[in-house]
Write a protein that holds these residues in place. Structure first.
Motif, mmCIF file in Angstrom:
data_model
loop_
_atom_site.group_PDB
_atom_site.id
_atom_site.type_symbol
_atom_site.label_atom_id
_atom_site.label_comp_id
_atom_site.label_asym_id
_atom_site.label_seq_id
_atom_site.Cartn_x
_atom_site.Cartn_y
_atom_site.Cartn_z
ATOM 1 N N LEU A 1 3.354 -69.435 -25.022
ATOM 2 C CA LEU A 1 2.088 -70.135 -25.044
ATOM 3 C C LEU A 1 1.616 -70.672 -26.442
ATOM 4 C CD1 LEU A 1 -0.715 -70.605 -23.508
ATOM 5 C CD2 LEU A 1 -1.260 -68.322 -24.248
ATOM 6 N N TYR A 2 1.891 -69.865 -27.453
ATOM 7 C CA TYR A 2 1.394 -70.081 -28.790
ATOM 8 C C TYR A 2 2.313 -71.359 -29.277
ATOM 9 C CZ TYR A 2 0.220 -69.765 -33.802
ATOM 10 O OH TYR A 2 -0.217 -69.781 -35.019
ATOM 11 N N PHE A 3 3.731 -71.577 -28.913
ATOM 12 C CA PHE A 3 4.310 -72.770 -29.287
ATOM 13 C C PHE A 3 3.808 -74.017 -28.624
ATOM 14 C CE2 PHE A 3 7.886 -75.657 -28.664
ATOM 15 C CZ PHE A 3 8.294 -75.735 -29.833
ATOM 16 N N ASN A 4 3.369 -73.855 -27.128
ATOM 17 C CA ASN A 4 2.920 -74.953 -26.383
ATOM 18 C C ASN A 4 1.400 -75.137 -27.017
ATOM 19 O OD1 ASN A 4 5.094 -75.124 -24.989
ATOM 20 N ND2 ASN A 4 4.240 -73.742 -23.270
ATOM 21 N N MET A 5 0.886 -74.398 -27.618
ATOM 22 C CA MET A 5 -0.627 -74.670 -28.132
ATOM 23 C C MET A 5 -0.212 -75.321 -29.255
ATOM 24 S SD MET A 5 -2.752 -71.373 -27.702
ATOM 25 C CE MET A 5 -3.554 -70.911 -25.925
ATOM 26 N N LEU A 6 0.754 -75.154 -29.991
ATOM 27 C CA LEU A 6 1.002 -75.908 -31.384
ATOM 28 C C LEU A 6 1.428 -77.253 -30.953
ATOM 29 C CD1 LEU A 6 3.099 -73.403 -33.413
ATOM 30 C CD2 LEU A 6 0.772 -74.178 -34.043
ATOM 31 N N SER A 7 2.275 -77.293 -30.054
ATOM 32 C CA SER A 7 2.857 -78.898 -29.521
ATOM 33 C C SER A 7 1.678 -79.553 -29.069
ATOM 34 C CB SER A 7 3.779 -78.490 -28.257
ATOM 35 O OG SER A 7 4.401 -79.390 -27.886
ATOM 36 N N ALA A 8 0.496 -79.056 -28.330
ATOM 37 C CA ALA A 8 -0.583 -79.706 -27.814
ATOM 38 C C ALA A 8 -1.627 -79.808 -28.885
ATOM 39 C CB ALA A 8 -1.124 -79.018 -26.597
ATOM 40 N N LYS A 9 -1.460 -79.569 -30.206
ATOM 41 C CA LYS A 9 -2.131 -79.741 -31.277
ATOM 42 C C LYS A 9 -3.695 -79.134 -30.713
ATOM 43 C CE LYS A 9 0.265 -83.899 -33.068
ATOM 44 N NZ LYS A 9 1.333 -83.751 -32.206
ATOM 45 N N ASP B 1 -5.659 -76.733 -32.000
ATOM 46 C CA ASP B 1 -6.043 -75.887 -33.141
ATOM 47 C C ASP B 1 -6.983 -74.970 -32.697
ATOM 48 O OD1 ASP B 1 -7.630 -77.941 -33.326
ATOM 49 O OD2 ASP B 1 -7.780 -78.003 -35.193
ATOM 50 N N TRP B 2 -7.851 -75.288 -31.661
ATOM 51 C CA TRP B 2 -9.100 -74.371 -31.219
ATOM 52 C C TRP B 2 -8.591 -73.144 -30.613
ATOM 53 C CZ3 TRP B 2 -7.794 -79.195 -29.302
ATOM 54 C CH2 TRP B 2 -7.506 -78.986 -28.252
ATOM 55 N N LEU B 3 -7.306 -73.643 -29.957
ATOM 56 C CA LEU B 3 -6.667 -72.567 -29.162
ATOM 57 C C LEU B 3 -5.565 -71.378 -30.198
ATOM 58 C CD1 LEU B 3 -6.049 -74.315 -25.808
ATOM 59 C CD2 LEU B 3 -8.040 -72.556 -26.600
ATOM 60 N N TYR B 4 -4.743 -72.127 -30.770
ATOM 61 C CA TYR B 4 -3.820 -71.276 -31.692
ATOM 62 C C TYR B 4 -4.438 -70.706 -32.714
ATOM 63 C CZ TYR B 4 -2.802 -75.494 -34.460
ATOM 64 O OH TYR B 4 -2.704 -76.512 -35.354
ATOM 65 N N GLU B 5 -5.589 -71.257 -33.205
ATOM 66 C CA GLU B 5 -6.224 -70.554 -34.480
ATOM 67 C C GLU B 5 -7.246 -69.374 -34.064
ATOM 68 O OE1 GLU B 5 -7.999 -73.623 -36.830
ATOM 69 O OE2 GLU B 5 -5.899 -73.985 -37.348
ATOM 70 N N MET B 6 -7.295 -68.821 -32.823
ATOM 71 C CA MET B 6 -8.368 -68.192 -32.204
ATOM 72 C C MET B 6 -8.008 -66.502 -32.902
ATOM 73 S SD MET B 6 -8.720 -68.639 -28.045
ATOM 74 C CE MET B 6 -9.957 -69.629 -27.645
ATOM 75 N N SER B 7 -8.761 -65.869 -33.241
ATOM 76 C CA SER B 7 -8.709 -64.383 -33.840
ATOM 77 C C SER B 7 -8.001 -63.557 -32.877
ATOM 78 C CB SER B 7 -9.895 -64.002 -34.310
ATOM 79 O OG SER B 7 -10.886 -63.643 -33.197
ATOM 80 N N LYS C 1 -16.865 -87.582 -22.996
ATOM 81 C CA LYS C 1 -17.723 -86.564 -22.414
ATOM 82 C C LYS C 1 -17.082 -85.499 -21.550
ATOM 83 C CE LYS C 1 -21.621 -86.501 -19.293
ATOM 84 N NZ LYS C 1 -21.570 -84.982 -18.988
ATOM 85 N N PHE C 2 -16.097 -86.111 -20.784
ATOM 86 C CA PHE C 2 -15.167 -85.008 -19.828
ATOM 87 C C PHE C 2 -14.591 -83.977 -20.553
ATOM 88 C CE2 PHE C 2 -11.325 -83.722 -18.048
ATOM 89 C CZ PHE C 2 -11.805 -83.282 -16.914
ATOM 90 N N TRP C 3 -14.012 -84.468 -21.719
ATOM 91 C CA TRP C 3 -13.142 -83.389 -22.277
ATOM 92 C C TRP C 3 -14.086 -82.542 -23.350
ATOM 93 C CZ3 TRP C 3 -8.751 -82.104 -20.875
ATOM 94 C CH2 TRP C 3 -7.895 -82.930 -20.034
ATOM 95 N N GLY C 4 -15.215 -83.159 -23.734
ATOM 96 C CA GLY C 4 -16.441 -82.406 -24.313
ATOM 97 C C GLY C 4 -16.690 -81.122 -23.679
ATOM 98 N N ASP C 5 -17.001 -81.498 -22.366
ATOM 99 C CA ASP C 5 -17.468 -80.453 -21.410
ATOM 100 C C ASP C 5 -16.256 -79.576 -21.155
ATOM 101 O OD1 ASP C 5 -19.955 -81.581 -21.247
ATOM 102 O OD2 ASP C 5 -19.661 -82.822 -19.486
ATOM 103 N N TYR C 6 -14.904 -79.832 -20.753
ATOM 104 C CA TYR C 6 -13.987 -79.182 -20.257
ATOM 105 C C TYR C 6 -13.367 -78.254 -21.468
ATOM 106 C CZ TYR C 6 -9.493 -77.577 -18.799
ATOM 107 O OH TYR C 6 -8.463 -76.920 -18.567
ATOM 108 N N LEU C 7 -12.944 -78.642 -22.379
ATOM 109 C CA LEU C 7 -12.571 -77.905 -23.543
ATOM 110 C C LEU C 7 -13.084 -76.560 -24.017
ATOM 111 C CD1 LEU C 7 -11.222 -80.678 -25.700
ATOM 112 C CD2 LEU C 7 -9.820 -79.178 -24.118
#
Length: 165
Positions: free
Chosen positions: A99-107, A109-115, A22-28
């Motif tokens: 930032l892009y590298f860190n997003m990949l590292s954090a897996k 995908d909802w962030l590093y696949e943004m248009s 619930k927490f992460w569903g609200d936060y992300l």
């Protein structure tokens, strides 16, 4: 208790799976809005107080602290998270490749696949960063054991007669 300590307790010291989801569903989704804004306005440096950012994005200050915690290692100058208060002024000068590298590292995908990335990094550059990231995940064992070397298990036998069978 500092804002960062409150964030840490709220985000990482959750007792059960349903509260965690619930927490992460609200936060992300809130976090994604921060990144959408920063990627769309990539030539600007966001400067404000923690409270000012919270008001701008219509979230609470702890959500801003969580966002800052996530982006901190991608900034040109990292923020001392423990000292942040609502009236602390922050400046987000972002290294977008990092930032892009860190997003990949954090897996994330909802962030590093943004248009919005298409306007910042070329597809070739994003592919190059992905290759660099994949190299960091490859394990290379440089201690090759020869067939006639002593077995590393400590048996005293040759590797080929012990664990190398």
């Amino acid at each position: 208790m500092s804002l960062y300590s409150k964030w840490d307790k709220m985000a990482y010291q959750i007792d059960n799976q349903s509260e965690y989801e619930k927490f992460w569903g609200d936060y992300l989704p809130k976090e994604a809005k921060f990144y959408e804004y920063l990627l769309e306005n990539n030539t600007e440096t966001l400067k404000s107080t923690v409270k000012g950012i919270a008001d701008q994005f219509e979230v609470d200050s702890l959500t801003v602290i969580g966002f800052l915690d996530g982006i901190n290692t991608s900034l040109a100058t990292e923020i001392d998270m423990e000292t942040l208060e609502e009236d602390t002024s922050v400046e987000l000068e972002i290294d977008f490749e990092k930032l892009y590298f860190n997003m990949l590292s954090a897996k994330a995908d909802w962030l590093y696949e943004m248009s919005q990335w298409e306007n910042i990094l070329t597809s070739e550059k994003r592919q190059q960063i992905r290759k660099e990231y994949n190299k960091t995940r490859t394990v290379v064992n440089e201690n090759k054991i020869g067939r006639n070397d002593a077995c590393p298990c400590g048996s005293g036998k040759k590797y080929k007669k012990c664990c190398g069978k």
